[in-house]
Design a protein around this motif. Structure first.
Motif, PDB file in Angstrom:
ATOM      1  N   ALA A 418      17.084  33.163  21.834  1.00 10.47           N
ATOM      2  CA  ALA A 418      16.573  31.890  21.435  1.00 10.47           C
ATOM      3  C   ALA A 418      17.245  30.632  22.158  1.00 10.47           C
ATOM      4  O   ALA A 418      18.533  30.749  22.244  1.00 10.47           O
ATOM      5  N   THR A 419      16.523  29.778  22.669  1.00  8.50           N
ATOM      6  CA  THR A 419      17.118  28.756  23.221  1.00  8.50           C
ATOM      7  C   THR A 419      17.473  27.428  22.414  1.00  8.50           C
ATOM      8  O   THR A 419      16.852  27.131  21.498  1.00  8.50           O
ATOM      9  N   PRO A 441      29.058  33.094  16.103  1.00  7.27           N
ATOM     10  CA  PRO A 441      29.298  33.675  14.905  1.00  7.27           C
ATOM     11  C   PRO A 441      29.138  35.239  15.322  1.00  7.27           C
ATOM     12  O   PRO A 441      28.373  35.614  16.304  1.00  7.27           O
ATOM     13  N   GLU A 442      29.483  36.037  14.104  1.00  5.31           N
ATOM     14  CA  GLU A 442      29.145  37.533  14.203  1.00  5.31           C
ATOM     15  C   GLU A 442      27.664  37.666  14.223  1.00  5.31           C
ATOM     16  O   GLU A 442      27.271  39.015  14.729  1.00  5.31           O
ATOM     17  N   THR A 443      26.839  37.024  14.071  1.00 13.03           N
ATOM     18  CA  THR A 443      25.473  37.255  13.919  1.00 13.03           C
ATOM     19  C   THR A 443      24.825  37.281  15.603  1.00 13.03           C
ATOM     20  O   THR A 443      23.488  37.299  15.628  1.00 13.03           O
ATOM     21  N   VAL A 444      25.731  36.859  16.481  1.00 11.22           N
ATOM     22  CA  VAL A 444      25.259  36.689  17.684  1.00 11.22           C
ATOM     23  C   VAL A 444      25.729  37.827  18.669  1.00 11.22           C
ATOM     24  O   VAL A 444      26.819  38.052  18.604  1.00 11.22           O
ATOM     25  N   ILE A 490      21.127  32.153  23.131  1.00  7.24           N
ATOM     26  CA  ILE A 490      21.866  33.285  22.201  1.00  7.24           C
ATOM     27  C   ILE A 490      20.826  34.243  21.966  1.00  7.24           C
ATOM     28  O   ILE A 490      19.697  34.087  21.805  1.00  7.24           O
ATOM     29  N   THR A 491      21.228  35.517  21.736  1.00  8.95           N
ATOM     30  CA  THR A 491      20.811  36.559  21.327  1.00  8.95           C
ATOM     31  C   THR A 491      21.243  36.962  19.926  1.00  8.95           C
ATOM     32  O   THR A 491      22.375  37.651  19.925  1.00  8.95           O
ATOM     33  N   LEU A 503      24.309  27.388  13.773  1.00  5.37           N
ATOM     34  CA  LEU A 503      25.653  27.203  14.886  1.00  5.37           C
ATOM     35  C   LEU A 503      26.392  26.234  14.493  1.00  5.37           C
ATOM     36  O   LEU A 503      25.897  24.832  14.227  1.00  5.37           O
ATOM     37  N   MET A 504      27.815  26.074  14.467  1.00 10.68           N
ATOM     38  CA  MET A 504      28.660  24.968  14.276  1.00 10.68           C
ATOM     39  C   MET A 504      29.486  24.553  15.623  1.00 10.68           C
ATOM     40  O   MET A 504      30.244  25.688  15.956  1.00 10.68           O
ATOM     41  N   SER A 505      29.275  23.409  15.898  1.00 16.72           N
ATOM     42  CA  SER A 505      30.102  23.116  17.211  1.00 16.72           C
ATOM     43  C   SER A 505      31.049  21.957  17.120  1.00 16.72           C
ATOM     44  O   SER A 505      31.120  21.558  16.039  1.00 16.72           O
TER      45      SER A 505
END
Length: 585
Positions: A418-419, A441-444, A490-491, A503-505
């Motif tokens: 996903a972009t 995160p661990e979901t990536v 990210i996948t 996502l937190m940056s």
């Protein structure tokens, strides 16, 4: 070696606490080592607004209060017709005095009684709990914080509802000293409580101008039993007047309007007692705008309306345009700490000054430093807060920057890339240089950088962050009015199917650090079959031994278990024995 072993076993929270303890606090430089801390910095098309109100009536007294009010109000004036500012930050402050008398005016209902603290030797009549004893000061300050008013009620403009507002212990500051002046003998303390009411105002108000009321503030104002104005009581009728009495509140707003000029708003806090000293506040790296503009406001306790013997009282500001003294009709030269709230044109207020001044004449375009000097002569004042708003040259990235999925979708497939795109937008008046970091995160499952702004450097690490990857981009140039774009894929893995994730940056630049968080997305549940077949090899059941498979086939299932192997062994052994005998014969 012990230190190394401890570091290996220490958890993150322990290491973070140690780091904070060892990191010097951001302080305004001050003469005689007086500590005054920068609480918050804000950049953008901003301005601050503040006012205050007293909870006491003076009854004509020059110093001290007559009685305590149940309720007090302040008013924020209306804005221009074409202005609809939004609130960036809102802080409610309330403050009061606390007295612990060493004489005959001690009562069971006193708020603040240091006579009974364990540091005193009451049997032998020794009073050790005095704030002028440096070893005892922490105990006195802790007692003052414990007895400070932690809870009040606030009413907002256009509403009759009262909202309970609570201050945490860490948001209450105290100052104490020992006074030996006739009947006013004992520990005197002042407290300042702060509560963040930003979300309350955002939720309840469309416009922030109007009347704000506070009720329920409790403080010591009399030398003995307290006097309530609502009951017709006075300190003189209930006990005696105390010349250090004060009780008040203030509202501090940081507001944003896109058409306002770019400002830096700095809010300092301290509860610093100043007497026979000069306290300095130095603000660095300003870059004053052209034409220059600025203002300053403070919340000060313990000022006296008139002290003929006091000299050398002033507040001076210097920022390249020349040194100016802060004065106006209510604050004459030589007496700035005189019990006034100039935004409301109120004077003769017991023990508090909540004043605001224009400091533009002290500024010069391009100047980087601003110096504020507070001199009290021989008087004692307790400095609670100082706010400074300066028009500046600065990049501003936090208001229009975003982090989102490229196509704005709210659902993405599992195990398919996903972009995302991070857009850093500079709405300031000076080019900026930024960095962008994102701990995945661990979901990536994995990531890929697609494009970066020209000149930016990629320091990303596949196994960085928490082990799932770290996107780290530095030297991102963001010119005025432009947008710098970072695109990456990210996948998500199968763990992402359990619940929506975002996502937190973190973005860092000259104006400070801020976070960009993407909207939450879900992973399509039709990917369940893919995820089932995507299990690691070690998660699949082990292949059974050939004899076990054979025995199970012989038994045909039928509700039997692996014990069927054991049941078949005697028959197999009998066949082998018969064959052996036949061979022998």
């Amino acid at each position: 070696m012990k230190i190394i072993n401890w570091l290996k076993t220490a958890n993150f929270a322990t290491l973070f606490t140690l780091l904070v303890a060892l990191t010097p606090a951001t302080k305004a430089s001050a003469a005689d080592d007086l500590s005054f801390n920068l609480f918050k910095n804000y950049f953008g098309p901003l301005d601050f607004f503040t006012s205050g109100a007293s909870f006491t009536e003076t009854g004509g007294l020059l110093n001290g209060a007559s009685c305590l009010l149940d309720e007090a109000s302040l008013t924020i004036p209306p804005f221009a017709e074409n202005e609809r500012p939004e609130v960036v930050a809102a802080y409610l402050y309330w403050a009061g005095s606390l007295f612990s008398d060493d004489d005959d005016y001690i009562h069971e209902d006193d708020l603040f009684n240091t006579i009974d603290l364990p540091c005193n030797d009451l049997v032998n009549g020794v009073n050790n709990c005095r704030a002028d004893n440096e070893d005892m000061r922490p105990i006195i300050l802790a007692a003052a914080k414990k007895n400070a008013d932690h809870e009040v009620e606030l009413s907002l403009p256009g509403s009759s509802n009262w909202h309970k507002i609570t201050a945490k212990d860490e948001d209450i500051s105290t100052y104490a000293y020992y006074k030996s002046d006739g009947e006013e003998r004992g520990n005197v303390a002042f407290f300042l409580a702060r509560a963040d009411v930003t979300e309350l105002l955002k939720k309840e108000l469309a416009s922030f101008s109007g009347t704000y009321s506070l009720r329920g503030l409790t403080a010591d104002i009399c030398n003995g039993r307290e006097a309530l104005c609502s009951g017709g009581e006075t300190c003189s009728s209930m006990s005696k007047v105390h010349t250090n009495a004060t009780a008040s509140f203030s509202l501090f707003l940081v507001l944003k309007e896109n058409d306002w000029r770019l400002r830096r708003v700095s809010l300092y806090e301290g509860m610093v007692g100043i007497s026979s000293k000069k306290a300095n506040i130095s603000i660095k790296d300003l870059g004053v705008d052209d034409p220059p503009s600025g203002k300053l406001a403070y919340y000060i306790m313990e000022g006296d309306t008139s002290l003929e013997s006091v000299t050398d009282e002033y507040i001076a500001v210097k920022g390249g345009g020349g040194k100016i003294l802060l004065t106006d009709a209510l604050n004459p030269k030589g007496n700035p700490y005189n019990g006034t709230i100039n935004s409301a044109s109120i004077s003769n207020v017991a023990g508090v000054d909540i004043d605001e001044f224009n400091i533009t004449d002290s500024l010069s375009s391009g100047v980087q430093d601003l110096n504020i000097t507070l001199s009290t002569g021989s008087d004692l004042v307790v400095l609670g807060t100082v706010a400074v708003g300066i028009g500046v040259f600065s990049p501003v990235l936090e208001y229009d920057s975003t982090l989102e999925l490229l196509d704005g979708a709210s659902e993405i497939p599992a195990l398919a890339p996903a972009t995302y795109v991070a857009k850093l937008s500079n709405t300031g008046n000076l080019d900026g240089l930024a960095s962008f970091s994102l701990v995945l995160p661990e979901t990536v499952k994995s990531y890929e950088i697609i494009s970066l702004p020209e000149g930016a450097t990629d320091n990303s690490k596949p196994g960085g962050g928490k082990g799932y990857g770290l996107i780290d981009v530095k030297n991102i140039s963001v010119p005025v009015g432009k947008v710098a774009q970072i695109t990456f894929k990210i996948t998500p893995n199968c763990a992402a199917m359990e619940k929506p994730f975002s996502l937190m940056s973190t973005v860092s630049y000259e104006g400070g650090d801020f976070n960009l968080e993407s909207s939450k997305v879900t992973v399509a549940h039709d990917a369940a079959f893919i995820c089932h077949n995507d299990k690691p090899e070690e998660e699949k059941p082990a292949e059974p031994p050939f004899w076990q498979k054979y025995s199970l086939r012989m038994e045909g299932g039928g509700g039997c278990n692996s014990g069927g192997t054991v049941a078949f062994l005697p028959f197999l052994m009998m066949l082998l024995f018969t064959y052996w005998r036949k061979v022998r014969t």
